[in-house]
Design a protein around this motif. Structure first.
Motif, short mmCIF file in Angstrom:
data_model
loop_
_atom_site.label_atom_id
_atom_site.label_comp_id
_atom_site.label_asym_id
_atom_site.label_seq_id
_atom_site.Cartn_x
_atom_site.Cartn_y
_atom_site.Cartn_z
N TRP A 90 -18.18 -99.87 7.93
CA TRP A 90 -19.00 -100.78 8.73
C TRP A 90 -20.01 -101.51 7.86
O TRP A 90 -20.23 -102.71 8.01
CB TRP A 90 -19.71 -100.01 9.84
N VAL A 149 -24.57 -98.90 12.37
CA VAL A 149 -23.42 -98.07 12.73
C VAL A 149 -23.15 -97.04 11.64
O VAL A 149 -22.84 -95.87 11.94
CB VAL A 149 -22.18 -98.95 12.98
N ARG A 188 -17.43 -94.20 7.95
CA ARG A 188 -18.52 -95.01 8.50
C ARG A 188 -19.04 -96.05 7.53
O ARG A 188 -19.61 -97.06 7.95
CB ARG A 188 -19.66 -94.10 8.93
N GLY A 216 -23.79 -103.41 10.60
CA GLY A 216 -23.12 -102.58 9.60
C GLY A 216 -23.96 -101.40 9.16
O GLY A 216 -23.48 -100.26 9.10
#
Length: 335
Positions: free
Chosen positions: A157, A145, A154, A142
């Motif tokens: 994640w 990314v 984003r 998490g």
């Protein structure tokens, strides 16, 4: 938990709280730093191995002291980055990173003194092993990314990693209670007079559980996998050295380990040495936290400074057994 898990958790919490208010790398970096700080007490020599063990996860892991430290750390961060307007948000982020560190540690069996200075009770749920990839990997993915991606969503994640890792902790408690229920049923059927019963996960998983039982004159050890066909636990019996304990009771290191281990300890002789082991971390006959407490003459003579003489299991034998036992094979543990 291990340092990688704490760094990953700190970064994830920092990013989740700060969001897009600052650069993600700043939130991840300071989250990692703050997530590491409580464990720096491991670098302190408190005088002897028993003190080093039992004072670790003490003041540096206390919620009260970490709360007091959080505004100072937040002020440092805002000064470094010139983000005084975000002081309150950084304060919240740093505080949450600091307190989630000992709260995660509390999920292990070691003992975390959360309530200092009001109580020195070593809290330990014991539902997760100190290293568990299934907890750590979602956090790492998490965070990684979220930092690497250029997409506007984003941060999802990072949120997903936090949700999955937290859900895994919840699962570990459910699995522990299932193992405890099976253990108590087996003990009742076998007519064992159990004074204390504990279920802790074996290395790197939450499927195979080590059952530790204290009786008036011995300790029992058994293993139960959630994938076992039946609900019977086979226990091996071992002497606890109660006579040795009574002889050395009152010696501070002995009393300290008896307290810190919450009664899950044994004493035994090896050559001319009297040893004491914390039974919660390891399995027969391998315990990392084993201490040389006295020398045997006509009676045990306590040592002024105990020595740590713990041993680790043979991985060449232990890991294949662990893998096969997780999947329900009724194999005896390597001794």
């Amino acid at each position: 938990m291990d340092s990688v898990s704490q760094i990953a958790l700190g970064s994830a919490v920092g990013m989740a709280v700060m969001g897009r208010r600052t650069a993600l790398w700043k939130a991840a970096l300071w989250g990692a730093v703050a997530g590491t700080l409580p464990d720096l007490d491991a670098l302190v020599d408190f005088g002897d191995p028993v003190r080093n063990m039992t004072y670790h996860r003490g003041e540096s892991h206390a919620l009260f002291y970490l709360t007091l430290a959080s505004p100072l750390l937040a002020w440092i961060v805002t000064r470094v980055h010139g983000e005084a307007a975000l002081f309150k948000r950084w304060w919240l982020a740093i505080w949450l990173v600091l307190i989630t560190h000992p709260l995660l540690d509390t999920m292990t069996v070691y003992g975390t003194q959360l309530a200092l200075p009001f109580s020195n009770h070593p809290f330990g749920v014991g539902s997760i092993f100190i290293i568990d990839p299934l907890y750590t990997l979602p956090l790492l993915v998490g965070v990684g990314v979220a930092l690497a991606s250029r997409r506007t969503d984003r941060l999802r994640w990072n949120t997903a990693g936090l949700v999955l890792s937290t859900a895994y902790l919840g699962w570990s408690v459910v699995a522990q209670q299932q193992a405890m229920a099976v253990a108590r049923e087996s003990l009742a059927r076998q007519g064992v007079e159990a004074q204390q019963v504990m279920a802790t996960p074996t290395a790197f998983n939450t499927l195979l559980w080590r059952i530790l039982v204290i009786t008036p004159d011995a300790h029992l050890e058994g293993f139960h996998s959630l994938l076992d066909d039946g609900r019977d636990v086979t226990f091996d019996r071992f002497d606890r050295g109660t006579a040795l304990y009574e002889q050395l009771r009152g010696h501070w290191p002995v009393d300290r380990i008896a307290w810190f281990s919450k009664g899950y300890f044994k004493m035994h002789e090896r050559d001319d040495d009297v040893l004491m082991s914390d039974l919660r971390m390891g399995q027969e006959p391998y315990y990392v936290f084993t201490f040389r407490m006295a020398q045997r003459h006509s009676d045990p003579v306590p040592l002024e400074r105990p020595e740590q003489v713990g041993t680790r299991p043979d991985l060449e034998r232990g890991l294949p057994w662990l893998w096969r036992r997780i999947w329900g094979e009724p194999l005896p543990p390597p001794r």
